[in-house]
Design an enzyme around this catalytic site. Structure first.
Site, short mmCIF file in Angstrom:
data_model
loop_
_atom_site.label_atom_id
_atom_site.label_comp_id
_atom_site.label_asym_id
_atom_site.label_seq_id
_atom_site.Cartn_x
_atom_site.Cartn_y
_atom_site.Cartn_z
N TYR A 137 0.87 -1.17 0.00
CA TYR A 137 0.00 0.00 0.00
C TYR A 137 0.91 1.23 0.00
CZ TYR A 137 -3.62 3.08 2.15
OH TYR A 137 -4.52 4.07 2.43
N THR A 140 2.23 7.25 1.36
CA THR A 140 3.15 8.28 1.84
C THR A 140 4.17 8.68 0.78
OG1 THR A 140 2.89 7.47 4.08
CG2 THR A 140 4.83 8.79 3.65
N GLY A 145 3.10 12.91 4.44
CA GLY A 145 2.92 11.70 5.24
C GLY A 145 1.50 11.64 5.75
N GLU A 384 0.41 4.18 10.01
CA GLU A 384 -1.07 4.13 9.94
C GLU A 384 -1.70 5.37 10.60
OE1 GLU A 384 -1.54 1.60 7.52
OE2 GLU A 384 -3.35 1.24 8.66
#
Lengths: 406, 400
Positions: A137, A140, A145, A384
């Protein structure tokens, strides 16, 4: 009805994974950390056992494929509750090894959530191969970010292909992945409404891994940076297809962000698993040692610290279960998922720090696992969504709820 | 199956309690504090709604709620005003002793007066903690057998409803050397000779409630006054009940402060914007909301576990341990959250224009006055669990 009982299935899976963590993961953890990679033989063994980050083996009640959903006897989804229980247990073994387990990883949820049936078949079928496979995935960027709305990777449509340009960083398993879910913008002036999710296979021309990062912890886990240099992907790789974004407009991106509402509790649960391991080790160590001729646990300051560690980890686990239960019940849980992540990230980091401290100089030694827990766990307050971003989400929802109540 | 969904019954109970808290307790919170008590009419209403007898079985005029349902109700009442809710008439904390430690006949006899016409004027009290820092296994109030009677001597500190109570449950030891195993409880009418209350103690918070010390000097009671349950196991369960209730109260108190501060932040402007938009403020709000939820789930888990049949095999640690975790965590959360609330309001939080300064004092007082004991004792119990010592007898001075 309020209930905290694990189902038989959940208990079986937890016990099985605890055994797996203890007998298969822990023995290789220290060496994997030193090497900065997981020994390749491990994946073959894991594959043979049918374990991946999301896929739970069929013989203990799971689906085995990672793309499906686990339901309880009454037909209610329990995927999220199962995932948080499983993740805590495996991370108790070793988090870096766990997030390196083959499977779609964080790339799975967006495909599952917005992928067309054709895309789901095409991208998940990769995992039917004999050899271990990964997906990743990529959100960023070096300059964006937590502020995901600020991504600069562009997607330009040319005939029946999209041409992607940009740099993505901090991608877990990004180099070993067969494909990455890459977020890009078709028009920066549209803000979030211009964001699109693409699946980019790693053998596309113009896809170039430029760096494998060296980290404080989770060293056995691969963290990649890659460049997309006029990287062409078929228009069919736009997740959900054009219609999805026409239909949903700005919401299309929100759906992609909804991924976090189910992954954050899982990540938080891993933090709890790491900290639990550190706490248990430190407590066992203290019991066997004397300080000024008294057993270490006879000192009330030590006891107080251990108690606080224990109850805060319990509190974190319940916040996580709550968020996972809401996700299973189909209730909006952004606030609760953020609470679970914010609290668990902070508490797990504190607990591991204290575990090192309680053991004195031995705590910093590589002869014991707590220094590794301390290094590994810190990122659980960062990736996350950082603890700070979690607090932005929580407070926004709290204020919003006040507005709705009048 | 893990679920956080309230049952229909629990939802309506919570709704009823919340309505009482919002319409009856909140509007008079300052008057009750200044008056050092609740008006009789308010007490009567509380009593008649059944809020004073939540734990008692229906055949004795109670509501028959388990620990989880009571925790849900107490969170709402404490959200309204903990001091007032504690000051209400009824058997109070003595009810827990009657439910956990008394046999059926003792329970029925003790509670009969509360079912009478002036039942709403009566109060019970629990004389548990002692001056100094000793927990239950170190109690020095001694009950000595003397023919058909027991003679009780000792001192009890900061007893809720002290001086007002019509019946008092006194916890004493039958053998000061026996620790937890020596504990027993006695049911005393408020006018028992040898039982003397000290003056009302002034406190930093919870001032609506009345606390007084108790001296027992050659206090003679018939052997039948000793409640049936005694020893470590019975008192472990008893303390778990008290801890869960105190934890639920702390959660309600914290939630009140958290909500008030969040609302204030959306209404107060500084430097041209609402202070909610400053992250220094909004992060305090986020942390407070998270602490409230974390404490609540621990409290509910403990209440849930204690309400199950013994040996139900929950897959969780024993209920006594869960109660200790909830207790320590919730009391800490209440102190943290009420402090943050005062901070969000700044100077306005420090004066009585807003209730947050009261709630901060209440939370401070609650953490030491609550019937579950000092949270440090709860933490000591948890430390044993963390160290894997729970199977062994608790070290001297550490409550189960």
């Amino acid at each position: 009805m309020i209930d905290f009982t694990l189902t038989e299935q959940q208990k079986n899976i937890r016990d099985f994974l605890h055994w797996f963590a203890e007998t298969e993961i822990r023995p290789i953890a220290r060496e994997a950390d030193r090497l900065g990679d997981v020994p390749p033989g491990f994946f073959k063994k894991v594959k043979a056992m049918g374990i991946s980050m999301e896929a739970i083996p069929k013989d203990v009640g799971g689906e085995g494929e990672g793309a499906g959903e686990v339901k309880d006897r009454r037909g209610q989804r329990q995927t999220n509750r199962l995932s948080v229980i499983a993740s805590e247990e495996m991370a108790w073994g070793d988090p870096a090894v766990v997030i390196t387990l083959p499977g779609p990883g964080l790339g799975g949820p967006p495909v599952r959530l917005i992928g067309t049936p054709e895309q789901k078949e095409r991208f998940f079928s990769v995992f039917r191969a004999e050899e271990p496979r990964w997906a990743a995935y990529a959100m960023t960027e070096p300059e964006a970010g937590s502020d995901v709305a600020g991504i600069r990777t562009t997607a330009r449509k040319e005939g029946d292909v999209y041409v992607l340009n940009g740099t993505k960083t901090f991608i877990t398993n990004g180099a070993r992945a067969s494909w990455n879910v890459v977020f890009a913008t078709v028009d920066k002036s549209l803000g979030r409404a211009g964001h699109r999710a693409f699946v980019v296979e790693n053998d596309r021309p113009g896809f170039k891994v430029t760096r494998i990062m060296k980290k404080m912890g989770l060293r056995a886990s691969e963290t990649a940076e890659f460049v997309l240099d006029d990287c062409e992907v078929p228009a069919d790789n736009l997740l959900g297809g054009e219609e999805h974004y026409q239909r949903q407009g700005k919401e299309g991106f929100k759906v992609a962000m909804a991924t976090f509402d189910s992954t954050r509790p899982v990540v938080a649960a891993m933090g709890v698993g790491i900290a639990r391991a550190a706490m248990e080790y430190a407590a066992d160590y203290l019991k066997q040692n004397l300080m000024l001729d008294r057993p270490v646990p006879a000192y009330s300051r030590i006891r107080e610290t251990l108690a606080e560690m224990k109850r805060k980890l319990d509190a974190a686990r319940l916040l996580i279960w709550r968020a996972a239960w809401m996700a299973d019940a189909g209730l909006p849980n952004s606030r609760e998922a953020a609470m679970a992540k914010a609290y668990a990230g902070r508490v797990a980091t504190d607990v591991c720090t204290l575990a090192v401290e309680l053991m004195g100089p031995e705590g910093a030694s590589r002869d014991h696992p707590v220094e590794k827990c301390f290094r590994d766990v810190k990122v659980y307050d960062i990736f996350e969504g950082t603890g700070e971003i979690m607090r932005v989400i929580i407070s926004r929802r709290v204020f919003q709820a006040l507005g709705e109540a009048g | 199956m893990i679920s956080f969904e309230l049952s229909q019954d629990e939802q309506s109970l919570a709704g009823m309690a919340r309505e009482f808290a919002e319409t009856r307790l909140r509007p008079v919170l300052r008057e009750c504090e200044a008056g050092r008590g609740v008006p009789e009419a308010l007490g009567k209403e509380f009593f008649e709604l059944g809020l004073a007898t939540l734990a008692l079985p229906e055949e004795l005029g109670g509501v028959g709620l388990g620990p989880l349902s009571r925790a849900i109700v107490w969170e709402e009442l404490a959200w309204g005003d903990l001091g007032a809710a504690l000051a209400m008439p009824g058997p109070g904390l003595a009810a827990h002793a009657l439910m956990v430690l008394a046999d059926g006949a003792q329970r029925a006899e003790a509670l009969e007066p509360f079912a009478g016409r002036d039942g709403f004027r009566r109060r019970g009290a629990l004389a548990l903690f002692e001056p100094g820092f000793g927990g239950p296994p170190e109690f020095r109030t001694v009950a000595r057998r003397d023919g058909p009677d027991y003679v009780i001597d000792g001192k009890k500190a900061m007893v809720l409803n002290g001086g007002l109570a019509d019946l008092v449950v006194v916890v004493a030891t039958l053998d000061p050397e026996a620790g937890w195993d020596g504990l027993a409880a006695f049911l005393l009418p408020g006018d028992t000779p040898g039982l003397a209350w000290g003056p009302r103690r002034e406190t930093t918070g919870l001032e609506t409630a009345t606390y007084a010390d108790l001296v027992l000097d050659g206090c003679r009671v018939p052997a039948g006054a000793k409640l049936a349950g005694e020893g470590a196991e019975a008192f472990g369960r008893f303390l778990a009940e008290l801890r869960i209730e105190a934890a639920a109260q702390a959660v309600g108190l914290a939630r009140a402060a958290q909500e008030h501060a969040a609302r204030y932040a959306t209404q107060r402007k500084a430097f041209g914007q609402y202070i909610a938009e400053f992250q220094g403020v909004s992060f305090m709000v986020a942390d407070s909301a998270t602490e409230v939820d974390a404490a609540r789930w621990l409290t509910w888990r403990a209440g849930w576990a204690l309400g199950l049949e013994p040996g139900a095999g929950t897959g969780h640690p024993p209920a006594g341990e869960l109660a200790a975790a909830a207790h320590a965590q919730a009391l800490a959360a209440a102190r943290f959250v009420t402090d943050r609330a005062v901070q969000v309001l700044g100077g306005h939080g420090y004066v009585d224009d807003h209730p947050v300064e009261k709630w901060m004092r209440d939370a401070r007082a609650h953490a030491v006055l609550n019937a579950g004991g000092n949270p440090a004792w709860s933490d000591a119990r948890l430390a044993d669990a963390a160290l894997g010592l729970t199977a062994r007898p608790a070290p001297k001075g550490v409550p189960a």
